[in-house]
Motif scaffolding. Sequence first.
Motif, PDB file in Angstrom:
ATOM      1  N   GLN A 264      41.462  32.543  52.877  1.00  0.00           N
ATOM      2  CA  GLN A 264      42.499  33.490  52.613  1.00  0.00           C
ATOM      3  C   GLN A 264      43.408  33.132  51.524  1.00  0.00           C
ATOM      4  OE1 GLN A 264      43.825  35.721  56.586  1.00  0.00           O
ATOM      5  NE2 GLN A 264      44.389  33.391  56.629  1.00  0.00           N
ATOM      6  N   ASP A 265      43.756  32.039  51.102  1.00  0.00           N
ATOM      7  CA  ASP A 265      44.720  31.576  50.094  1.00  0.00           C
ATOM      8  C   ASP A 265      43.926  31.755  48.726  1.00  0.00           C
ATOM      9  OD1 ASP A 265      46.496  31.035  51.788  1.00  0.00           O
ATOM     10  OD2 ASP A 265      46.485  28.869  51.891  1.00  0.00           O
ATOM     11  N   SER A 266      42.497  31.309  48.498  1.00  0.00           N
ATOM     12  CA  SER A 266      42.103  31.401  47.269  1.00  0.00           C
ATOM     13  C   SER A 266      41.683  32.724  46.917  1.00  0.00           C
ATOM     14  CB  SER A 266      40.861  30.430  47.450  1.00  0.00           C
ATOM     15  OG  SER A 266      39.869  30.887  48.495  1.00  0.00           O
ATOM     16  N   ASN A 268      43.276  35.376  48.205  1.00  0.00           N
ATOM     17  CA  ASN A 268      44.451  36.202  48.368  1.00  0.00           C
ATOM     18  C   ASN A 268      44.116  37.612  49.262  1.00  0.00           C
ATOM     19  OD1 ASN A 268      47.237  37.018  47.924  1.00  0.00           O
ATOM     20  ND2 ASN A 268      46.849  38.391  46.256  1.00  0.00           N
ATOM     21  N   ILE A 269      43.738  37.170  50.481  1.00  0.00           N
ATOM     22  CA  ILE A 269      43.419  38.171  51.382  1.00  0.00           C
ATOM     23  C   ILE A 269      44.074  37.670  52.739  1.00  0.00           C
ATOM     24  CG2 ILE A 269      40.986  38.644  50.461  1.00  0.00           C
ATOM     25  CD1 ILE A 269      39.854  36.910  52.411  1.00  0.00           C
ATOM     26  N   ASP A 270      44.154  38.979  53.696  1.00  0.00           N
ATOM     27  CA  ASP A 270      44.728  38.852  55.196  1.00  0.00           C
ATOM     28  C   ASP A 270      43.432  39.136  55.862  1.00  0.00           C
ATOM     29  OD1 ASP A 270      45.460  38.924  57.840  1.00  0.00           O
ATOM     30  OD2 ASP A 270      47.537  39.432  57.017  1.00  0.00           O
ATOM     31  N   ASP A 274      43.030  43.303  56.317  1.00  0.00           N
ATOM     32  CA  ASP A 274      42.693  43.862  54.995  1.00  0.00           C
ATOM     33  C   ASP A 274      41.137  44.920  54.850  1.00  0.00           C
ATOM     34  OD1 ASP A 274      44.750  42.812  53.707  1.00  0.00           O
ATOM     35  OD2 ASP A 274      43.825  41.418  52.348  1.00  0.00           O
ATOM     36  N   ASP A 505      36.037  44.158  49.765  1.00  0.00           N
ATOM     37  CA  ASP A 505      37.229  44.684  50.010  1.00  0.00           C
ATOM     38  C   ASP A 505      36.989  45.862  50.785  1.00  0.00           C
ATOM     39  OD1 ASP A 505      37.047  46.431  48.185  1.00  0.00           O
ATOM     40  OD2 ASP A 505      38.549  45.256  46.891  1.00  0.00           O
TER      41      ASP A 505
END
Length: 683
Positions: A264-266, A268-270, A274, A505
């Motif tokens: 998630q952090d790398s 930048n997703i939820d 998402d 995405d």
Amino acid sequence: MGVLFLVLASYTIWIIRGLPPLDTLENVKPPQVTRLFSSDVNALHELYRDNRIWVSIDRIPDHIIKATLSTEDREFYDHWGIIIKRVPRAALVNLRTMSLSQGSSTITMQVARNLYQKEIGFERSIHRKIREAITAIQIERTYSKREILEMYLNVAYFGRGSYGLQSAARRFFDKEVTDLNIEEGALLVGMLKGPGRYNPTRHPERTKLRRDVVMHNMFVTNDISRQTYDRIKVIEMTTRDRKLGVGVAPYFTEHVRQELNALQDSLNIDVYEDGLNVFTTLQSGYQTAMDSAIARQMPAIQSKVRKYLKSEYKKKERETGETISDSLFDEKSTLQIAFIAMDHRTGEIKAMVGGRDFKKTKFNRALQARRQPGSTFKPFLYTAAIDNGYTPIDKLLNQPVVINNGDGSRWTPENYDRTFGGLTSLREGIRRSLNIIAARLILDIGPQVVVNYARRMGISTELTPYPSLAMGGTGTIPMEMVNSFGVLANEGVMVDPIFIRRIEDRYGNVIYERFPKRQEVISRASAYIMTDMLSDVINAGTGVRIRSLYNFRAPAAGKTGTTNDYAAAWFIGYTPHVTAGVWVGLDSPELKMGPEGVGSRAALPFWGDFMKTLYDIENIPADDFKQPPDVVRIEVCRESGKRALSSCPDVYSEIFNIKFRVTEDCDIHNAGNQRKSRNLFGF
């Protein structure tokens, strides 16, 4: 006057501060379900905080759109977010009743409320209504009517955890939204007024009446005829209320969820909002074959183990007086299983089971459990030997030996059948899984060398460099064991296991892709020679039931494994296309499976059934393993162990690394003797 102006100005500023920023209005991104797919694009699982699957307006049936407009907002195409003429009437009713019972919400205002509830507020008040109206006007300025209607039908709550029309269609009818008929669409539209009040499961009669109101609205607005209305209103409801279960391959999808959380952090997703499409490595046919093999084979094995354990408990009860309840006995005597199948060429995990019941325990024995591998550890020992110059014809004495371990303990290995013999070749030693041959071999090459090879081939758990390591006395992880056997199948190249192929995405853009990571860890020649030796295990050794009982005929190699006191059973094997391994045992470490808990009886049936089913349903070709150019086949005199002459009476064919091949000619037989050609096993 000045005070009134200040009050109005302050109130206006306060109202405006509660409005969503303009940039969020222009870039609406409501939470959506993340969907997990198999490699053959079958839906596996969904991850969400709000169960919402977005569907475009073009896919929503026209009768649902008409039902929505006739019931929720007949002037939708004529207003600009609010209907001014409704406001005074609603205000008078609310003042008279001292409540907010009378609303004047348009579809656009409901969109504003659903999308921006945190910013606008949750309380039922005139302040919230004003913010809704202002936000609705801005939405109307930003989006077309069709876009607003699409948003409304995708963000509205339909109850039972379902947000949006598509999720509701699946929940209550187990259908895609495109397949809903008129009465089903009308029922869902009717639920918008109050998902709890009009829940078809809890309040079927009330919900049916509400459905009929929606149908009547459609008749009033000339969207359906009187005949259609009269016909449909007598139809009883047939909702399903599909409960959200654990889905396909729950241990696999849970691991994928954990991997997504780590990304998630790398990225930048939820993961839960998402609307990602995650394409995994699991293949439906493989998982089906695995699940069906477990369903077919487990009952008989479970029954035998329970019978043995029952007798042991009865014996203990007679000796100590201790008793055990039926429920506790059932729990403790439940066999567990770890089963993994992977494509060793790509590292893709094609199927996985981590236990008998995901609902009861999320512990994934395929990835998390450390279990003694027993004799399935022997291929590391034999690989180390073959890779360092030993050949399949090298012989060791199959006689008892006493070994001192590094901790001062003494170890006297025994063969499973308690028999002994004379000089025995390495090929024969692994075919019959002779413990004494393995013990003498590890003394020859050194325990630390074996540890080093196990590390190179993918074993990360702690390994103590004692001679007893030859019998697999140290715990390993099933996934790592399967991956290590895959090195032999993949011509000495280790490929890290992967569970996710790519992530897209919500718009279909690829935001993550995983590629195989390969590393050559042993020579091609050593891998092929080991494969050839392990093929004997299946063709004529401890794994022969794969051929005789399960009729699996494709070229294959593998190894059985049984731990001390029958605590667990293993079988790991591979073909040119797939490597698979199974561990079977009990979670309670003090319990043993009894005489049935050997690899050939408790683990091999799952592997044999799985492979036979898999090859049949997937039409996998029965390809053979490819012999590399640095491996040569030489005829050997069985008596002398040297290169056979035409006069040698008993000859068999053996393979060698060209660097370590036998070069000396037989010095026993004269040229006049007649040669008799036999196979490796002397028949």
